[in-house]
Design a protein around this motif. Structure first.
Motif, PDB file in Angstrom:
ATOM      1  N   ARG A 195     -29.259-100.294   0.027  1.00  0.00           N
ATOM      2  CA  ARG A 195     -27.868 -99.575   0.578  1.00  0.00           C
ATOM      3  C   ARG A 195     -26.820-100.414   0.481  1.00  0.00           C
ATOM      4  O   ARG A 195     -26.782-101.598   0.113  1.00  0.00           O
ATOM      5  N   THR A 196     -25.593-100.009   0.390  1.00  0.00           N
ATOM      6  CA  THR A 196     -24.266-100.403   0.391  1.00  0.00           C
ATOM      7  C   THR A 196     -23.424-100.046   1.219  1.00  0.00           C
ATOM      8  O   THR A 196     -23.454 -99.240   2.107  1.00  0.00           O
ATOM      9  N   PHE A 197     -22.179-100.929   1.366  1.00  0.00           N
ATOM     10  CA  PHE A 197     -21.651-100.888   2.251  1.00  0.00           C
ATOM     11  C   PHE A 197     -19.848-100.948   1.841  1.00  0.00           C
ATOM     12  O   PHE A 197     -19.513-101.292   0.772  1.00  0.00           O
ATOM     13  N   ASP A 198     -19.159-100.708   3.121  1.00  0.00           N
ATOM     14  CA  ASP A 198     -17.479-100.402   2.510  1.00  0.00           C
ATOM     15  C   ASP A 198     -17.083-101.773   2.855  1.00  0.00           C
ATOM     16  O   ASP A 198     -15.959-102.209   2.157  1.00  0.00           O
ATOM     17  N   ALA A 199     -17.610-102.629   3.520  1.00  0.00           N
ATOM     18  CA  ALA A 199     -16.949-103.946   3.957  1.00  0.00           C
ATOM     19  C   ALA A 199     -18.319-104.956   4.327  1.00  0.00           C
ATOM     20  O   ALA A 199     -19.235-104.604   5.002  1.00  0.00           O
ATOM     21  N   VAL A 200     -18.126-106.355   4.037  1.00  0.00           N
ATOM     22  CA  VAL A 200     -18.976-107.436   4.130  1.00  0.00           C
ATOM     23  C   VAL A 200     -18.192-108.289   4.959  1.00  0.00           C
ATOM     24  O   VAL A 200     -17.008-108.848   4.319  1.00  0.00           O
ATOM     25  N   ILE A 201     -18.353-108.723   6.164  1.00  0.00           N
ATOM     26  CA  ILE A 201     -17.667-109.469   6.936  1.00  0.00           C
ATOM     27  C   ILE A 201     -18.567-110.741   7.402  1.00  0.00           C
ATOM     28  O   ILE A 201     -19.914-110.477   7.565  1.00  0.00           O
ATOM     29  N   ALA A 202     -17.864-111.778   7.713  1.00  0.00           N
ATOM     30  CA  ALA A 202     -18.608-112.755   8.415  1.00  0.00           C
ATOM     31  C   ALA A 202     -17.766-113.638   9.171  1.00  0.00           C
ATOM     32  O   ALA A 202     -16.787-114.238   8.845  1.00  0.00           O
ATOM     33  N   GLY A 203     -18.165-113.616  10.670  1.00  0.00           N
ATOM     34  CA  GLY A 203     -17.362-114.203  11.595  1.00  0.00           C
ATOM     35  C   GLY A 203     -17.627-115.632  12.006  1.00  0.00           C
ATOM     36  O   GLY A 203     -18.834-115.652  12.477  1.00  0.00           O
ATOM     37  N   THR A 204     -17.132-116.482  11.562  1.00  0.00           N
ATOM     38  CA  THR A 204     -17.565-118.150  11.962  1.00  0.00           C
ATOM     39  C   THR A 204     -18.910-118.331  11.648  1.00  0.00           C
ATOM     40  O   THR A 204     -19.826-118.806  12.228  1.00  0.00           O
ATOM     41  N   ALA A 205     -19.293-117.666  10.301  1.00  0.00           N
ATOM     42  CA  ALA A 205     -20.735-117.781   9.829  1.00  0.00           C
ATOM     43  C   ALA A 205     -20.608-118.074   8.340  1.00  0.00           C
ATOM     44  O   ALA A 205     -21.847-118.504   7.957  1.00  0.00           O
ATOM     45  N   TRP A 206     -19.643-117.911   7.547  1.00  0.00           N
ATOM     46  CA  TRP A 206     -19.949-117.790   5.933  1.00  0.00           C
ATOM     47  C   TRP A 206     -19.957-119.373   5.587  1.00  0.00           C
ATOM     48  O   TRP A 206     -20.747-119.385   4.614  1.00  0.00           O
ATOM     49  N   HIS A 207     -19.643-120.420   6.296  1.00  0.00           N
ATOM     50  CA  HIS A 207     -20.004-121.892   6.143  1.00  0.00           C
ATOM     51  C   HIS A 207     -21.546-122.188   5.929  1.00  0.00           C
ATOM     52  O   HIS A 207     -21.955-123.071   5.570  1.00  0.00           O
ATOM     53  N   TRP A 208     -22.114-121.375   6.799  1.00  0.00           N
ATOM     54  CA  TRP A 208     -23.748-121.447   6.707  1.00  0.00           C
ATOM     55  C   TRP A 208     -24.531-120.633   5.693  1.00  0.00           C
ATOM     56  O   TRP A 208     -25.681-120.539   5.499  1.00  0.00           O
ATOM     57  N   VAL A 209     -23.519-120.030   4.826  1.00  0.00           N
ATOM     58  CA  VAL A 209     -23.940-119.144   3.506  1.00  0.00           C
ATOM     59  C   VAL A 209     -23.807-119.886   2.237  1.00  0.00           C
ATOM     60  O   VAL A 209     -22.682-120.370   2.237  1.00  0.00           O
ATOM     61  N   ASP A 210     -24.672-119.937   1.237  1.00  0.00           N
ATOM     62  CA  ASP A 210     -24.371-120.694   0.078  1.00  0.00           C
ATOM     63  C   ASP A 210     -23.268-119.843  -0.501  1.00  0.00           C
ATOM     64  O   ASP A 210     -23.191-118.649  -0.630  1.00  0.00           O
ATOM     65  N   PRO A 211     -22.062-120.398  -0.779  1.00  0.00           N
ATOM     66  CA  PRO A 211     -20.771-119.790  -1.140  1.00  0.00           C
ATOM     67  C   PRO A 211     -20.937-118.981  -2.482  1.00  0.00           C
ATOM     68  O   PRO A 211     -20.253-117.955  -2.872  1.00  0.00           O
ATOM     69  N   VAL A 212     -21.727-119.359  -3.355  1.00  0.00           N
ATOM     70  CA  VAL A 212     -21.874-118.698  -4.724  1.00  0.00           C
ATOM     71  C   VAL A 212     -22.698-117.552  -4.771  1.00  0.00           C
ATOM     72  O   VAL A 212     -22.609-116.395  -4.809  1.00  0.00           O
ATOM     73  N   ALA A 213     -24.049-117.904  -4.205  1.00  0.00           N
ATOM     74  CA  ALA A 213     -25.133-116.912  -3.843  1.00  0.00           C
ATOM     75  C   ALA A 213     -24.784-116.008  -3.116  1.00  0.00           C
ATOM     76  O   ALA A 213     -25.188-114.663  -3.176  1.00  0.00           O
ATOM     77  N   GLY A 214     -24.092-116.301  -1.796  1.00  0.00           N
ATOM     78  CA  GLY A 214     -23.743-115.381  -0.718  1.00  0.00           C
ATOM     79  C   GLY A 214     -22.541-114.379  -1.530  1.00  0.00           C
ATOM     80  O   GLY A 214     -22.673-113.061  -1.279  1.00  0.00           O
ATOM     81  N   ALA A 215     -21.601-114.851  -2.256  1.00  0.00           N
ATOM     82  CA  ALA A 215     -20.523-113.837  -2.819  1.00  0.00           C
ATOM     83  C   ALA A 215     -21.301-112.954  -3.756  1.00  0.00           C
ATOM     84  O   ALA A 215     -20.745-111.744  -3.772  1.00  0.00           O
ATOM     85  N   ALA A 216     -22.237-113.503  -4.585  1.00  0.00           N
ATOM     86  CA  ALA A 216     -22.733-112.523  -5.486  1.00  0.00           C
ATOM     87  C   ALA A 216     -23.580-111.476  -4.786  1.00  0.00           C
ATOM     88  O   ALA A 216     -23.421-110.197  -4.880  1.00  0.00           O
ATOM     89  N   GLN A 217     -24.522-111.700  -3.658  1.00  0.00           N
ATOM     90  CA  GLN A 217     -24.965-110.719  -2.954  1.00  0.00           C
ATOM     91  C   GLN A 217     -23.889-109.854  -2.154  1.00  0.00           C
ATOM     92  O   GLN A 217     -24.104-108.775  -2.058  1.00  0.00           O
ATOM     93  N   ALA A 218     -22.905-110.407  -1.554  1.00  0.00           N
ATOM     94  CA  ALA A 218     -21.868-109.515  -1.122  1.00  0.00           C
ATOM     95  C   ALA A 218     -21.366-108.689  -2.275  1.00  0.00           C
ATOM     96  O   ALA A 218     -21.398-107.428  -1.823  1.00  0.00           O
ATOM     97  N   ALA A 219     -21.330-108.955  -3.580  1.00  0.00           N
ATOM     98  CA  ALA A 219     -20.648-108.233  -4.391  1.00  0.00           C
ATOM     99  C   ALA A 219     -21.886-106.920  -4.581  1.00  0.00           C
ATOM    100  O   ALA A 219     -21.453-106.035  -5.149  1.00  0.00           O
ATOM    101  N   ARG A 220     -23.094-107.545  -4.769  1.00  0.00           N
ATOM    102  CA  ARG A 220     -24.337-106.576  -5.019  1.00  0.00           C
ATOM    103  C   ARG A 220     -24.118-105.208  -3.708  1.00  0.00           C
ATOM    104  O   ARG A 220     -24.477-104.147  -4.264  1.00  0.00           O
ATOM    105  N   VAL A 221     -23.713-105.679  -2.750  1.00  0.00           N
ATOM    106  CA  VAL A 221     -24.174-104.745  -1.531  1.00  0.00           C
ATOM    107  C   VAL A 221     -22.862-104.063  -1.206  1.00  0.00           C
ATOM    108  O   VAL A 221     -22.559-102.760  -0.398  1.00  0.00           O
TER     109      VAL A 221
END
Length: 274
Positions: free
Chosen positions: A111-137
């Motif tokens: 699945r792919t999306f038009d927007a990936v958002i994170a409200g008061t949550a991105w600091h709980w995500v690995d910033p590099v692996a998370g950004a790579a996953q966001a780019a994938r989807v």
């Protein structure tokens, strides 16, 4: 193409995303979290959607669905990803579709999306692996946006509350940072998110957006949300009770209410076209 650089050993890394016991502790009282945590400025939601190619939204760390419901009200189809099953269940009861898991390991199943958002949550995500996953989807041109409502306390409240935390929780992060300017603290998180986005080599240059607003809290309203803070979700009940009593006394001394100037800070970029 999404690229991931080699990671350095993280044995001494104190990044929030590694503190899983805290990251997955908010569901201890999901209803309190949902009723006390602030919503997000409509102007922010409108700007994110205006910069997105459509309205299919993935909400990372959706929690109880606070911002997911706001995007749904703006006409979006929203899917949440949330590691805490208790928070996810609350969101589902409000009509938000949620899948359980940490975003870095979550399987989008094509699945792919038009927007990936994170409200008061991105600091709980690995910033590099998370950004790579966001780019994938994200679809080409899709928008990534992580955001936090930064509370800028009036000086009287900041000083009084810091004294309470140092008295009762001397070893807690709250006691170390409670009287520091909040925007300075959040800039560290924004900088980590910015760096993670750049390291994927899959996004446009990250931008920071800011949306200012105010909220006045009564004594009871402020005390109600204190137990939802990450540094306090696991505090022993007797210590938490003492914290609430002393902060309540401090608010009484300020006349029973105080006003916070919030700055909702956004780090955002769009997915490069393939």
């Amino acid at each position: 193409m999404v690229t991931l650089p080699p990671r350095e050993p993280e044995s001494d890394d104190r990044s929030p995303h590694l503190a899983r016991e805290v990251a997955e502790s908010f569901g201890v009282d999901a209803a309190r979290y949902d009723r006390t945590r602030p919503t997000y400025p409509t102007a922010m939601i409108d700007r994110i959607l205006a910069a997105s190619p459509g309205k299919d939204v993935l909400d990372v760390g959706c929690g109880t669905g606070i911002v997911a419901r706001q995007f749904r009200a703006a006409g979006c189809t929203v899917l949440g990803v949330e590691p805490d099953s208790r928070m996810a269940e609350f969101a589902r009861e409000t009509g938000i579709e949620v899948e359980i898991g940490t975003f870095e390991q979550w399987d989008p199943a094509g699945r792919t999306f038009d927007a990936v958002i994170a409200g008061t949550a991105w600091h709980w995500v690995d910033p590099v692996a998370g950004a790579a996953q966001a780019a994938r989807v994200l679809r080409p041109g899709g928008r990534f946006a992580a955001f936090w409502p930064v509370p800028q306390m009036p000086p009287e409240a900041r000083t009084a509350f810091a004294a309470v935390y140092r008295k009762h929780l001397p070893d807690s992060p709250m006691s170390l940072v409670a009287d520091r300017p909040a925007l300075d603290l959040y800039q560290t998180m924004l900088a980590k998110a910015d760096k993670g986005i750049r390291e994927t080599a899959s996004f446009t240059t990250p931008e920071q957006w800011r949306f200012d607003w105010q909220r006045t809290y009564t004594r009871d309203e402020w005390l109600d949300q204190i137990p939802t803070h990450g540094a306090l979700t696991q505090t022993p009940p007797d210590v938490l009770a003492a914290v609430l009593e002393d902060i309540g006394t401090a608010i009484d001394a300020m006349g029973g209410t105080f006003t916070i100037d919030y700055a909702t800070m956004v780090i955002t970029a769009s997915r490069d076209s393939d």
